[in-house]
Design a protein around this motif. Structure first.
Motif, PDB file in Angstrom:
ATOM      1  N   GLU A  80       1.239  -1.352  -0.294  1.00  0.00           N
ATOM      2  CA  GLU A  80      -0.168   0.344   0.178  1.00  0.00           C
ATOM      3  C   GLU A  80       0.642   1.358   0.014  1.00  0.00           C
ATOM      4  OE1 GLU A  80      -3.143   0.331  -0.437  1.00  0.00           O
ATOM      5  OE2 GLU A  80      -3.165  -1.884  -0.143  1.00  0.00           O
ATOM      6  N   GLY A  83       2.903   2.971  -3.724  1.00  0.00           N
ATOM      7  CA  GLY A  83       1.729   4.142  -3.850  1.00  0.00           C
ATOM      8  C   GLY A  83       1.501   4.161  -5.630  1.00  0.00           C
ATOM      9  N   THR A  84       2.436   4.452  -6.689  1.00  0.00           N
ATOM     10  CA  THR A  84       2.057   4.562  -8.107  1.00  0.00           C
ATOM     11  C   THR A  84       3.087   2.667  -8.423  1.00  0.00           C
ATOM     12  OG1 THR A  84       4.073   6.083  -8.430  1.00  0.00           O
ATOM     13  CG2 THR A  84       1.622   7.039  -8.101  1.00  0.00           C
ATOM     14  N   ARG A  86       3.047   0.818  -7.315  1.00  0.00           N
ATOM     15  CA  ARG A  86       3.109  -0.465  -6.816  1.00  0.00           C
ATOM     16  C   ARG A  86       2.626  -1.717  -7.667  1.00  0.00           C
ATOM     17  NH1 ARG A  86      -1.783  -0.442  -3.586  1.00  0.00           N
ATOM     18  NH2 ARG A  86      -3.401  -1.378  -5.305  1.00  0.00           N
TER      19      ARG A  86
END
Length: 686
Positions: A80, A83-84, A86
């Protein structure tokens, strides 16, 4: 309990050595940019991590691979927090995979041991100890139980649901005298820590299969993400508000247009019931597929309801909100475009025939005024070609590609003229067309509006027209919403508007709005040298419409030869109807010529030879008013004192016109009179 991989004693020491021997392949230089490849995270806190490192090199060019030494809630936080960055998909085994499946939003691929893995692991375990236990996450598969029963293997079965449960299961097996435990990494680590034998259940084949599955899932997920992004981009660029609801009325997606209308956050609306977010919509949305109207925050909207999926209405609903004013504007635009073809200019400046100074001045003014958008007032007697001048100006202007809309303000009753000019809404009056009608002012949008005989417009409409000229907006009958229009207005009249102002029949403020630029057209009697060329051109046009004359009069030169003998008679006539009257006379002459052609022998074809067929007697037959008017003017008469005074004034005005090269404005300034007085005195002396 938190699980996190740490290099420590026991079996973990071997993993430390293995890690030192092989750097993670994901850190090597990739052949492709990482952003172009799917991101895959392999998570493990056990000896499964070694297998990840062993086969990672096979996938370095196909995936942006990261091996993460976290498990359970620590792994959830790591995912989690990315962020981008992931992962597109996560690979994990046993209880760790089951835990992540229910707690992260990314796809989780669990590693499943194959039948060969179980056989191989049990064979190794039997070599290490007499009593063997097979421990699996969840219930032991039936096919494994049948396999072991078929070969009469003495194997104890056990299963666990969580990490804490796994520890209890291992300790219980130890107490029961089990020598070797076969199971996933977590279980084998616990067994080794408890002093028991441990055989790792997973093989490279099962891990490789998980990696392959993860690649397929990642690619499918990325493809779906791209499709959703495109769909979302499409929704965000729609001018209408759109929301998709599931079967329970919860928002699945909403574009920013509708979110702004409802005054909510589109991102926070997902997953919530629409009617809870916008209670004002309760009772106003359509109950079934179809259309209705509702009011949102004071604005009216047309709402359409349709199914989210074609297979079943229970799959969800799509609602589109279109602002009523936008629908009305679109309807008006479509109506205007449909009518544009009916309103086009036919005449060009070259169609104005004549070489006199007064006509050349008119041409010069038309060229100059065509470069402006200012309102033009064209003055001239009836039949002098005011609309031809207006069309020529439109053809030379930047608005040439749009409509030229002409209306005669004296040809309609007041009520009909109002609806024609300004349009009306549905139900504005009895007999109003369904859906309403765009007025000619709206139809002229971006083009030219020509108001012929503006002096005949009723006073009540003059005030409405004044607002159109001032504000450039029009209000339909029965409507309260103004519509913006971009038009160039050209007006024309044969009347003296200043006299109408004095008589109270014409508004002074409207006159000043119309008379910004002015063109005065000379009557035909004031340009006698243009009369014969103009008559010849009109005869050529009439002959082109008459099959019996088309071949005999191919051009204006041939027509002028035919009319040459009548030039004096035509010039002596005052032509009160100007060019329109001349055109009517020429039409009669064309019919007469066609009859002459039909009766003429082919060998003595006078028209073909270019001889003058038309005679004074023939002119008297087709246009007696011209000959009779000449005869009346040749009879001696004793003029009255008033008539003599008028003629003297007219002679002085004509002399002034000649001195100023036909410039009427200069003549009016020199004599101290208005244009209206100038026309009146010239007409009175006829």
């Amino acid at each position: 309990m938190k699980w996190k991989f740490q290099i420590g004693n026991g079996c973990a020491h071997n993993r430390q050595t293995s890690q030192a021997r092989r750097e993670p392949p994901a850190l090597s230089t990739p052949l492709f940019e990482p952003a172009e490849r799917p991101r895959i995270w392999a998570l493990s806190i056990s000896r499964l991590r070694d297998l990840f490192f062993d086969i990672a090199g096979e996938y370095v060019e196909r995936a942006d691979l990261r091996i993460v030494s976290y498990g359970f809630e620590d792994a959830v936080r790591e995912i989690e927090a990315a962020g981008t960055g992931r992962p597109d998909v996560v690979i994990a085994g046993g209880s760790n995979g089951a835990y992540l499946k229910t707690r992260v939003t990314v796809p989780v691929v669990r590693i499943n041991p194959t039948g060969f893995d179980v056989m191989h692991a049990l064979a190794r375990a039997r070599r290490d100890g007499a009593k063997v236990a097979l421990v699996t996450h969840g219930n032991t598969p039936d096919e494994v139980r049948r396999f072991i029963a078929a070969y009469a293997l003495d194997v104890t079965f056990a299963s666990y649901q969580s990490a804490q449960d796994a520890e209890s299961v291992v300790l219980d097996l130890r107490d029961r005298g089990i020598d070797v435990v076969v199971g996933p990494g977590l279980v084998t680590d616990l067994a080794a820590h408890a002093g028991m034998g441990a055989v790792f259940l997973y093989s490279r084949a099962s891990v490789r299969a998980a990696f392959d599955t993860a690649l397929e899932v990642a690619q499918a997920t990325r493809g779906e993400t791209v499709r959703r992004q495109r769909l979302d981009n499409l929704l965000q660029h729609l001018r209408d508000g759109v929301v998709a609801l599931d079967a329970q009325g919860r928002v699945e997606v909403m574009n920013q247009r509708l979110a702004s209308v409802l005054g909510i956050d589109a991102a926070k609306a997902v997953g919530r019931v629409l009617l809870e977010l916008a209670p004002d919509l309760a009772g106003s949305l359509p109950d079934a597929d179809g259309d209705t109207f509702c009011t949102v925050r004071g604005a009216s909207y047309a709402v359409h309801r349709g199914p989210l999926a074609s297979s079943s209405a229970a799959a969800g609903t799509v609602l589109t909100f279109q602002e009523s004013r936008a629908v009305e504007r679109l309807d008006r635009t479509l109506r205007s475009r449909q009518r544009v073809q009916q309103f086009s200019a036919r005449y060009r400046l070259d169609d104005i025939v004549g070489a006199s100074e007064s006509i050349e001045r008119v041409r010069s003014l038309v060229r100059r005024y065509a470069r402006s958008d200012a309102t033009v007032l064209i003055l001239g007697e009836s039949g002098t070609g005011k609309e031809m001048v207006a069309q020529s100006m439109h053809q030379l202007s930047a608005r040439r590609d749009f409509a030229f809309v002409a209306i005669n303000c004296g040809a309609f009753p007041e009520a009909l003229l109002e609806s024609e000019l300004f349009g009306y809404e549905e139900g504005a009056f009895t007999g109003a067309r369904k859906g309403g009608k765009a007025g000619l002012i709206e139809v002229a949008h971006r083009g030219t509006l020509f108001l012929d005989e503006i002096g005949e417009m009723p006073l009540s409409l003059q005030s409405r027209l004044l607002r159109v000229l001032q504000e450039r907006e029009v209000v339909r009958l029965g409507s309260t919403e103004p519509t913006r229009v971009d038009i160039r207005v050209v007006a024309a009249t044969h009347r003296a508007l200043t006299e109408g102002i004095e008589a109270g029949s014409f508004r002074a403020d409207l006159y000043y709005r119309l008379n910004i630029l002015s063109i005065a057209l000379p009557p035909l009697r004031e340009r006698p040298n243009d009369l014969l060329p103009l008559a010849a051109e009109l005869l050529r046009q009439a002959a082109a419409r008459e099959p019996r004359l088309a071949a005999r009069l191919p051009d204006a030169a041939a027509a002028e030869r035919v009319l040459g003998g009548l030039g004096a008679s035509l010039r002596r006539y005052t032509w009160p109807g100007n060019v329109r009257e001349l055109q009517n006379v020429i039409e009669r002459i064309a019919v007469e010529l066609a009859d002459v052609e039909a009766d003429t022998d082919a060998d003595t074809d006078a028209l073909h030879d270019g001889a003058t067929v038309l005679t004074r007697e023939m002119l008297h037959a087709v246009a007696p008013e011209i000959v009779e008017a000449h005869e009346r003017t040749t009879k001696p008469a004793t003029p009255t004192l008033r008539e003599r005074s008028r003629h003297v004034e007219a002679d002085q005005i004509r002399a002034a016109l000649a001195a100023h090269d036909g410039d009427r404005d200069a003549v009016c300034n020199a004599l101290g009179i208005s244009k209206t007085t100038l026309w009146r005195k010239l007409n009175a002396a006829r």
